[in-house]
Design a protein around this motif. Structure first.
Motif, mmCIF file in Angstrom:
data_model
loop_
_atom_site.group_PDB
_atom_site.id
_atom_site.type_symbol
_atom_site.label_atom_id
_atom_site.label_comp_id
_atom_site.label_asym_id
_atom_site.label_seq_id
_atom_site.Cartn_x
_atom_site.Cartn_y
_atom_site.Cartn_z
ATOM 1 N N ASP A 42 -2.151 10.358 -4.763
ATOM 2 C CA ASP A 42 -1.763 9.138 -4.038
ATOM 3 C C ASP A 42 -2.941 8.172 -3.955
ATOM 4 O OD1 ASP A 42 0.785 10.081 -3.667
ATOM 5 O OD2 ASP A 42 0.443 10.777 -1.607
ATOM 6 N N ALA A 43 -4.127 8.723 -3.664
ATOM 7 C CA ALA A 43 -5.321 7.881 -3.540
ATOM 8 C C ALA A 43 -5.671 7.226 -4.867
ATOM 9 C CB ALA A 43 -6.501 8.714 -3.026
ATOM 10 N N VAL A 44 -5.579 7.992 -5.954
ATOM 11 C CA VAL A 44 -5.900 7.447 -7.277
ATOM 12 C C VAL A 44 -4.877 6.383 -7.671
ATOM 13 C CG1 VAL A 44 -6.098 8.010 -9.736
ATOM 14 C CG2 VAL A 44 -7.112 9.528 -8.021
ATOM 15 N N GLN A 45 -3.608 6.650 -7.387
ATOM 16 C CA GLN A 45 -2.570 5.669 -7.714
ATOM 17 C C GLN A 45 -2.786 4.369 -6.948
ATOM 18 O OE1 GLN A 45 -0.272 6.097 -10.109
ATOM 19 N NE2 GLN A 45 0.294 3.954 -9.785
ATOM 20 N N GLU A 46 -3.135 4.487 -5.669
ATOM 21 C CA GLU A 46 -3.393 3.296 -4.860
ATOM 22 C C GLU A 46 -4.605 2.532 -5.399
ATOM 23 O OE1 GLU A 46 -3.365 0.345 -1.943
ATOM 24 O OE2 GLU A 46 -1.797 1.727 -2.645
ATOM 25 N N THR A 47 -5.598 3.260 -5.890
ATOM 26 C CA THR A 47 -6.782 2.615 -6.465
ATOM 27 C C THR A 47 -6.405 1.746 -7.660
ATOM 28 O OG1 THR A 47 -8.203 4.447 -5.750
ATOM 29 C CG2 THR A 47 -9.044 3.036 -7.508
ATOM 30 N N TYR A 48 -5.609 2.298 -8.573
ATOM 31 C CA TYR A 48 -5.193 1.520 -9.739
ATOM 32 C C TYR A 48 -4.252 0.385 -9.352
ATOM 33 C CZ TYR A 48 -7.433 4.519 -13.180
ATOM 34 O OH TYR A 48 -8.368 5.178 -13.944
ATOM 35 N N THR A 49 -3.442 0.605 -8.332
ATOM 36 C CA THR A 49 -2.554 -0.466 -7.866
ATOM 37 C C THR A 49 -3.372 -1.671 -7.410
ATOM 38 O OG1 THR A 49 -0.811 1.087 -7.201
ATOM 39 C CG2 THR A 49 -0.807 -1.081 -6.148
ATOM 40 N N ARG A 50 -4.464 -1.408 -6.698
ATOM 41 C CA ARG A 50 -5.312 -2.498 -6.235
ATOM 42 C C ARG A 50 -5.998 -3.202 -7.406
ATOM 43 N NH1 ARG A 50 -8.106 -0.416 -0.555
ATOM 44 N NH2 ARG A 50 -6.174 0.428 0.371
ATOM 45 N N TRP A 51 -6.360 -2.431 -8.435
ATOM 46 C CA TRP A 51 -6.983 -3.060 -9.613
ATOM 47 C C TRP A 51 -6.000 -4.030 -10.276
ATOM 48 C CZ3 TRP A 51 -11.489 -3.672 -12.162
ATOM 49 C CH2 TRP A 51 -11.431 -4.115 -13.489
ATOM 50 N N TYR A 52 -4.786 -3.574 -10.484
ATOM 51 C CA TYR A 52 -3.814 -4.402 -11.190
ATOM 52 C C TYR A 52 -3.217 -5.499 -10.318
ATOM 53 C CZ TYR A 52 -4.235 -1.347 -15.163
ATOM 54 O OH TYR A 52 -4.745 -0.668 -16.235
ATOM 55 N N ALA A 53 -3.482 -5.452 -9.015
ATOM 56 C CA ALA A 53 -3.047 -6.537 -8.144
ATOM 57 C C ALA A 53 -3.960 -7.761 -8.286
ATOM 58 C CB ALA A 53 -3.025 -6.077 -6.685
ATOM 59 N N MET A 54 -5.137 -7.577 -8.900
ATOM 60 C CA MET A 54 -6.065 -8.681 -9.093
ATOM 61 C C MET A 54 -5.694 -9.487 -10.330
ATOM 62 S SD MET A 54 -9.816 -7.113 -8.094
ATOM 63 C CE MET A 54 -9.841 -5.930 -9.436
ATOM 64 N N SER A 55 -6.143 -10.707 -10.359
ATOM 65 C CA SER A 55 -5.932 -11.545 -11.536
ATOM 66 C C SER A 55 -6.868 -11.111 -12.653
ATOM 67 C CB SER A 55 -6.191 -13.010 -11.196
ATOM 68 O OG SER A 55 -7.574 -13.210 -10.921
ATOM 69 N N ARG A 56 -6.586 -11.580 -13.867
ATOM 70 C CA ARG A 56 -7.451 -11.258 -15.012
ATOM 71 C C ARG A 56 -8.868 -11.770 -14.755
ATOM 72 N NH1 ARG A 56 -6.343 -10.063 -20.412
ATOM 73 N NH2 ARG A 56 -8.293 -9.654 -21.484
ATOM 74 N N GLU A 57 -8.968 -12.959 -14.159
ATOM 75 C CA GLU A 57 -10.285 -13.539 -13.886
ATOM 76 C C GLU A 57 -11.060 -12.678 -12.891
ATOM 77 O OE1 GLU A 57 -7.427 -15.180 -13.840
ATOM 78 O OE2 GLU A 57 -7.722 -16.272 -15.749
ATOM 79 N N GLN A 58 -10.381 -12.181 -11.865
ATOM 80 C CA GLN A 58 -11.053 -11.328 -10.878
ATOM 81 C C GLN A 58 -11.523 -10.022 -11.516
ATOM 82 O OE1 GLN A 58 -7.704 -11.331 -8.106
ATOM 83 N NE2 GLN A 58 -8.988 -12.330 -6.545
ATOM 84 N N ASP A 60 -12.252 -9.537 -14.719
ATOM 85 C CA ASP A 60 -13.342 -9.825 -15.655
ATOM 86 C C ASP A 60 -14.657 -10.078 -14.938
ATOM 87 O OD1 ASP A 60 -11.640 -9.514 -17.765
ATOM 88 O OD2 ASP A 60 -11.242 -11.662 -18.032
ATOM 89 N N ALA A 61 -14.591 -10.479 -13.667
ATOM 90 C CA ALA A 61 -15.810 -10.766 -12.903
ATOM 91 C C ALA A 61 -16.498 -9.493 -12.424
ATOM 92 C CB ALA A 61 -15.481 -11.662 -11.708
ATOM 93 N N ILE A 62 -15.823 -8.364 -12.536
ATOM 94 C CA ILE A 62 -16.392 -7.085 -12.097
ATOM 95 C C ILE A 62 -17.220 -6.504 -13.238
ATOM 96 C CG2 ILE A 62 -15.852 -4.726 -11.360
ATOM 97 C CD1 ILE A 62 -13.327 -5.882 -10.038
ATOM 98 N N GLU A 63 -18.512 -6.345 -13.017
ATOM 99 C CA GLU A 63 -19.420 -5.906 -14.085
ATOM 100 C C GLU A 63 -19.146 -4.474 -14.527
ATOM 101 O OE1 GLU A 63 -23.486 -6.491 -13.182
ATOM 102 O OE2 GLU A 63 -23.283 -8.629 -12.703
ATOM 103 N N CYS A 64 -18.859 -3.606 -13.566
ATOM 104 C CA CYS A 64 -18.633 -2.191 -13.898
ATOM 105 C C CYS A 64 -17.322 -1.732 -13.263
ATOM 106 C CB CYS A 64 -19.797 -1.334 -13.418
ATOM 107 S SG CYS A 64 -19.625 0.419 -13.862
#
Length: 312
Positions: A42-58, A60-64
Motif C-alpha cells: 500500500d505504501a509503495v503504491q501510494e508513493t507511485y501515485t504521488r509521483w504520477y500525480a505531478m506534472s511532467r515539468e515537476q 523533470d525538475a527532480i534531480e534524483c
C-alpha cells in the motif's frame, strides 16, 4: 514499459523502466518499516501515485527520482506506523509481523512457478528475521525509521532528517537508541545449519509428544507468542517458560487433526515450521535459537498474514 499513463503526461519516457525498478528497493524498505507486506505494498503504491500525480515539468525538475521515491515512501511509512499503533490497541491478542516464505519455496508452491507476487521483492536477510522485526516493532516510529534507513539501508542522516522531520543530530540519536535496543535484545545466535537441526529435533519431539525432549530443546526462560488476530483459534497470552511451552505443544500434538502435516520451511530467512491442512498453510512457526536453545517461538495463524504462503 516505456510510455506514460498518468494524466497530462504524453510521449515516451525512457526513464520509466529505471523508475519502476525502484519498486523492489521501496518494497524492501517498507516491509522492514511496517512488518506487513500488505501495508508495504500500500505504501509503495501510494508513493507511485504521488509521483504520477505531478506534472511532467515537476517530475523533470527532480534531480534524483529514486531518492525522491525513497523520501516519500519513508514519510508514508512513518505516518502509517503512527496509525498502526492506534489500530493495534483494538487488535485481538498479540500482533506479530507478517512472516515471509523463502523465494524458492514460494515459487515451487505456485502454478507455473513464476506468478508475480510482492513477496518475491523482499530480500531475506538478517534484517527481516522475525526476531529482528519484533525488536523493530518495539521502537517508536521515529526510531524505527531512522534506524532502518541509516543502519540497514545506509542513507546518510541528512537524508533521514528530511523524512523524519528532525535535525540530523536528532536522527543520529534516534538511530543510536534503536541500535541499543537491538544490541540488548540479541544473544549469540547459533549458525543457521545448527538452527535447522534444532528445529528438526523440535519437530520430531513435538510429533512424538516427548515432553522431556522438548524441554531439553527449549531455553528455561523461553516464550511462545501467537497471533490469530481474532480470525483463528490460538492462545491469546504469551506462554512463558520452557516447561510450560513443552506441555502446551504436547497438547497441541494430541489435538492435531489427522490431515494436518508439519513441514520444515524457511521463515523470514531462518529455519522454521509450517502446518498445512488440505494443502493450505494454516500456521507458520518462527524460531529464535540462541546458544543452541530455542528462546522464542512465534506462532502466526491470522489467515490475512498467510496469503503469500504456498498451497500445495
Amino acid at each position: 514499459m516505456t510510455t506514460r499513463n498518468g494524466p497530462g503526461q504524453d510521449g515516451p519516457d525512457p526513464g520509466l523502466d529505471a523508475l519502476m525498478r525502484e519498486r523492489r528497493h521501496l518494497t524492501n524498505l517498507a516491509y522492514r518499516l511496517l512488518g506487513s507486506l500488505a501495508e508495504a505494498e500500500d505504501a509503495v503504491q501510494e508513493t507511485y501515485t504521488r509521483w504520477y500525480a505531478m506534472s511532467r515539468e515537476q517530475q523533470d525538475a527532480i534531480e534524483c527520482p529514486g531518492a525522491w521515491l525513497t523520501t516519500v515512501a519513508g514519510r508514508i511509512c512513518l505516518n502509517m506506523l503512527g496509525s498502526a499503533r492506534a489500530r493495534r490497541e483494538t487488535y485481538v491478542g498479540e500482533w506479530i509481523p507478517e512472516p515471509l516464505p523463502d523465494r524458492t519455496e514460494w515459487i515451487s508452491g505456485r502454478p507455473g512457478g513464476a506468478t508475480p507476487d510482492p513477496a518475491d521483492r523482499v530480500t531475506l536477510d538478517e534484517s527481516v528475521s522475525m526476531a529482528f522485526l519484533v525488536v523493530l516493532d518495539s521502537m517508536t516510529p521515529a526510531e524505527r525509521v531512522a534506524f532502518v534507513l541509516h543502519d540497514v539501508f545506509c542513507h546518510p542522516f541528512a537524508e533521514v532528517a528530511e523524512i523524519v522531520g528532525r535535525s540530523p543530530a536528532a536522527c543520529r540519536q534516534l538511530a543510536s537508541s534503536a541500535r541499543r535496543r537491538v544490541r540488548e535484545s540479541r544473544g549469540p545466535a547459533s549458525p543457521t545449519a545448527r538452527q535447522a537441526g534444532i528445529v528438526k529435533d523440535f519437530k520430531r519431539a513435538w510429533e512424538a509428544k516427548d515432553i522431556g525432549a522438548l524441554i531439553g530443546l527449549l531455553d528455561p526462560d523461553a516464550t511462545a507468542t501467537a497471533d490469530g488476530g481474532g480470525l483463528a483459534l490460538t492462545f491469546l497470552n504469551p506462554i512463558e517458560g520452557g516447561e510450560r511451552i513443552a506441555h502446551a505443544w504436547a497438547e497441541i500434538a494430541r489435538r492435531r487433526p489427522d490431515d494436518m502435516a508439519f513441514l520444515e520451511r524457511t521463515v523470514n530467512g531462518r529455519p522454521g515450521l509450517v502446518a498445512q491442512q488440505d494443502g493450505a498453510t494454516v500456521t507458520v512457526f518462527a524460531f529464535d535459537v540462541v546458544d543452541d536453545r530455542i528462546k522464542h517461538i512465534w506462532v502466526i495463524r491470522n489467515p490475512e498474514k498467510l496469503r503469500h504462503w504456498p498451497t500445495t
